[in-house]
Each structure stands twice: as C-alpha cells, then as structure tokens.
Design an enzyme around this catalytic site. Structure first.
Site, PDB file in Angstrom:
ATOM      1  N   GLY A 232     -19.155   5.728 -43.675  1.00  0.00           N
ATOM      2  CA  GLY A 232     -19.449   4.815 -44.766  1.00  0.00           C
ATOM      3  C   GLY A 232     -18.826   5.271 -46.063  1.00  0.00           C
ATOM      4  O   GLY A 232     -18.263   6.363 -46.147  1.00  0.00           O
ATOM      5  N   GLU A 269     -25.200   6.901 -48.849  1.00  0.00           N
ATOM      6  CA  GLU A 269     -24.319   6.042 -49.656  1.00  0.00           C
ATOM      7  C   GLU A 269     -25.068   5.362 -50.800  1.00  0.00           C
ATOM      8  O   GLU A 269     -24.519   5.191 -51.891  1.00  0.00           O
ATOM      9  CB  GLU A 269     -23.629   5.003 -48.772  1.00  0.00           C
ATOM     10  N   HIS A 272     -25.062   7.629 -53.678  1.00  0.00           N
ATOM     11  CA  HIS A 272     -23.858   7.500 -54.515  1.00  0.00           C
ATOM     12  C   HIS A 272     -23.960   6.282 -55.432  1.00  0.00           C
ATOM     13  O   HIS A 272     -23.601   6.350 -56.613  1.00  0.00           O
ATOM     14  CB  HIS A 272     -22.607   7.365 -53.644  1.00  0.00           C
ATOM     15  N   TRP A 280     -22.533  19.566 -53.046  1.00  0.00           N
ATOM     16  CA  TRP A 280     -21.678  20.720 -53.322  1.00  0.00           C
ATOM     17  C   TRP A 280     -20.716  20.462 -54.492  1.00  0.00           C
ATOM     18  O   TRP A 280     -19.904  21.314 -54.825  1.00  0.00           O
ATOM     19  CB  TRP A 280     -20.885  21.124 -52.073  1.00  0.00           C
ATOM     20  N   THR A 294     -30.376  21.470 -57.897  1.00  0.00           N
ATOM     21  CA  THR A 294     -29.695  21.633 -56.613  1.00  0.00           C
ATOM     22  C   THR A 294     -28.786  22.856 -56.705  1.00  0.00           C
ATOM     23  O   THR A 294     -28.049  23.001 -57.679  1.00  0.00           O
ATOM     24  CB  THR A 294     -28.842  20.397 -56.270  1.00  0.00           C
ATOM     25  N   ASP A 327     -28.248  13.127 -39.151  1.00  0.00           N
ATOM     26  CA  ASP A 327     -29.298  12.296 -39.731  1.00  0.00           C
ATOM     27  C   ASP A 327     -30.677  12.953 -39.682  1.00  0.00           C
ATOM     28  O   ASP A 327     -31.439  12.898 -40.653  1.00  0.00           O
ATOM     29  CB  ASP A 327     -29.369  10.950 -38.998  1.00  0.00           C
TER      30      ASP A 327
END
Length: 360
Positions: A232, A269, A272, A280, A294, A327
């Site tokens: 994706g 997604e 995002h 990272w 994080t 997942d």
C-alpha cells in the site's frame, strides 16, 4: 493638573507594558525550531533491513517514494508541508506541561504565524469512501470491507488484543487516538488491468480508475492490484486534493490470509495520512520521525522480530504500527504520535474540516 500628568504617565506605562507583552507573545509564536525538518528522502529502506528471509515477502510501503514524486511534480508542496509541520510543532508545544516549545527561535521562517490553535478533544468520526477496482464483481467482498473498518476502529481506539504484549518500557506510551471510522460510500469498478502501479492512476476516472469523493470530509481508500509486491501507500497532508487518501492492495485489505492478512496495512497507511512518518525516520540514526517518545532507529524491522532489537543505542519499538513487521506483530501507537496527528484536527489544522460539524 498634577492629576492629569499622573494619568498620562500611567497611560504611557500601560502602553509600554502592552508592547512588551505583545513582543513576548510574538517571540513565543516564533519560538518553533524547524531546523531538522525535511521532506525528501534518499535512503532505500530495503538497504537497511535488520533481518533477512528470502522465502517470505517483506512488507513494502511506497509512501515516501510517492512523496518524493509528488514533491517533484507539485510546485509549492514542500512549502505547504513546511507550514503544516510548523502548525503541528506549535500545537505540540502548547500541549507540553510547561507550555514552551523545545527548540530555539527560527529566524529564517518566512511564513507568518498562523491564528491561535483551538484543539478538538472529542471523538473524531472519519467517513470512509471505499473505491474498489476489481477484476470481477465481488472480488473484494463486503465482509472484507466490514472487517477492515472494524480493524481500523480497533487499532485507533487501543482495542487491539495484542497490545498486552507491549514491553514494560513502552507500556506507558500506548495511545488511544479516539478516532471512529464509518463507511460513507462504496464504489466498484470492473477492470482487466493487471496492476495499477504507484502513480495514482487508480484515483482518476480518465485513466480508468475512480475519482476521489470530497476528500475534505472523507478518507478515500482505493483497493486494487498495485503490483511490484507493494502492500500500500498513502498521501501525506498537503498533497493534491484529487489524490488525497490511501491505496491498499487487494490481498491486504481487511481480513484475508497470510502474514499481512489482518488489515494492518490500512492502519499503517492511515497513520501516514494522519501525518506520521515511519518510526525509523526514513534514514539512519541521525534522522527522526518528529515524535519525541518513539526511539530512534537506523531502519525498518520485518517479520516478527524478537524483543529487544537494538539500534542507535536504544531498543526498537518494533510493535509500532509505523514499522514494517507482520500484521500480528504491530499493535500500538504512542502518545506522541497521537498528539502529532491530533494537530491536524485543531481549528488551524489541515484536516479541521473533519470536525467542523462535530464540534458545532
């Protein structure tokens, strides 16, 4: 006469005090450090993988490569993303206990300060338009659609049962996004096209795809065969409205089979779409995802890594939805990620239109 003079002196002192106060407020408004912000990425995450297993396909998200393309094609996108990031950091600074930003003044910022941000703290309802391009009617089942919406609601409300496996060092950072997803419309189109690639052809009726539906008030999800082993990709806030949304491969949408068959590609997604970078930072240890809680890392993790995976002098948060693991092995967002995304829904946020009707 003396009384009038004293009144004039008092008025003058009051004006000076007001000017000082305004100056201090302007200083606060400008006290946002943007020196580390970047949009283009140049490091291929496949070159920095920490684990290898040639027999099993690795997760592949094309979001950052898609972003680089959009930046090349859309004049002004970089500045729009800069402005969105400025608003985001200002919002985050206002949420800190001491009420002050963490960085120094940015004297090179050419943009004016935005209007004061009014946060929205209620549950955000995201209407979803599912655009399905399939080889035959019903290739993507109604059950798949229902399961994907249920998974998104599970993950963005901290109801993933696997969250109980979060290591102690990260357990206090788990966030509830308080976002509810609901199907608003489903559009289907039959196409014999073998794969749609990553240049947004599936988002255009002129190219055989399906046009976006009111992206200012709907999350558009396109489900189709992407090709190239890509699960994706998404579009970050600030990109063209006509292509705003996320794309998911047919086999990775909702409940299907295999290690990427539990709907977490969509969760990743949508992260995002809510302005989250890969955990990272899409680079080495010197790059960051712009989230304070994080840990830094030097690249993605794949499959189901054994805790701890150590990089950049800290343990990786491999179970974060913004990594590349299977997942079943991703099951948390952090409080910092939630705050970053929540900035989008403030009164001056890029996606404030999603809460306008809710907050009135």
């Amino acid at each position: 006469m003396k009384s009038n003079i004293l009144k004039l002196i008092s008025l003058a002192l009051l004006c000076v005090a007001c000017n000082i106060s305004d100056s201090e407020n302007n200083s606060y408004e400008r006290d946002i450090d943007m020196s580390d912000f970047f949009v283009y990425t140049t490091i291929d995450d496949s070159q920095t993988a920490k684990t290898t297993n040639s027999k099993i396909a690795r997760r592949s998200c094309y979001t950052m490569t898609n972003l680089n393309r959009l930046l090349d094609e859309n004049l002004g996108l970089e500045q729009r993303m800069y402005s969105i990031e400025y608003q985001t950091r200002k919002f985050i600074a206002s949420k800190k206990p001491n009420g002050t930003p963490g960085g120094g003044p940015n004297t090179n910022d050419p943009s004016p300060d935005p209007e004061p941000s009014i946060p929205y703290d209620g549950i955000i309802e995201i209407p979803v338009v599912v655009n399905i391009i399939e080889k035959f009617n019903g290739e993507v089942t109604d059950a798949q659609i229902a399961s994907q919406i249920a998974i998104l609601n599970e993950d963005f409300n901290n109801n993933n049962p696997n969250t109980s496996r979060v290591p102690n060092e990260f357990s206090g950072l788990i966030a509830d996004y308080k976002i509810s997803f609901k199907v608003n419309a489903i559009y289907r189109k039959i196409s014999s096209k073998a794969s749609w690639g990553t240049r947004d052809a599936m988002k255009s009726s002129k190219k055989g795809g399906i046009d976006a539906t009111d992206p200012g008030h709907n999350l558009n999800i396109w489900v189709c065969e992407i090709g190239g082993g890509i699960l994706g990709y998404a579009q970050f806030p600030g990109g063209p409205a006509s292509t705003d949304g996320i794309v998911i491969g047919t086999n990775y949408f909702g409940k299907t089979t295999g290690p990427y068959g539990n709907g977490r590609t969509a969760t990743h997604e949508v992260g995002h779409w809510l302005n989250l970078r890969h955990i990272w930072g899409d680079g080495g240890c010197s790059y960051d995802d712009f989230v304070d809680d994080t840990p830094r890392s030097d690249g993605p993790n794949y499959y189901c890594p054994t805790y701890p995976m150590v990089a950049c002098n800290s343990n990786d948060m491999t179970m974060n939805y913004m990594d590349y693991v299977y997942d079943d092995c991703m099951y948390m967002f952090t409080i910092g990620q939630h705050t970053r995304s929540r900035a989008l829904f403030a009164s001056d946020g890029y996606r404030s239109s999603f809460v306008t009707s809710t907050s009135n």
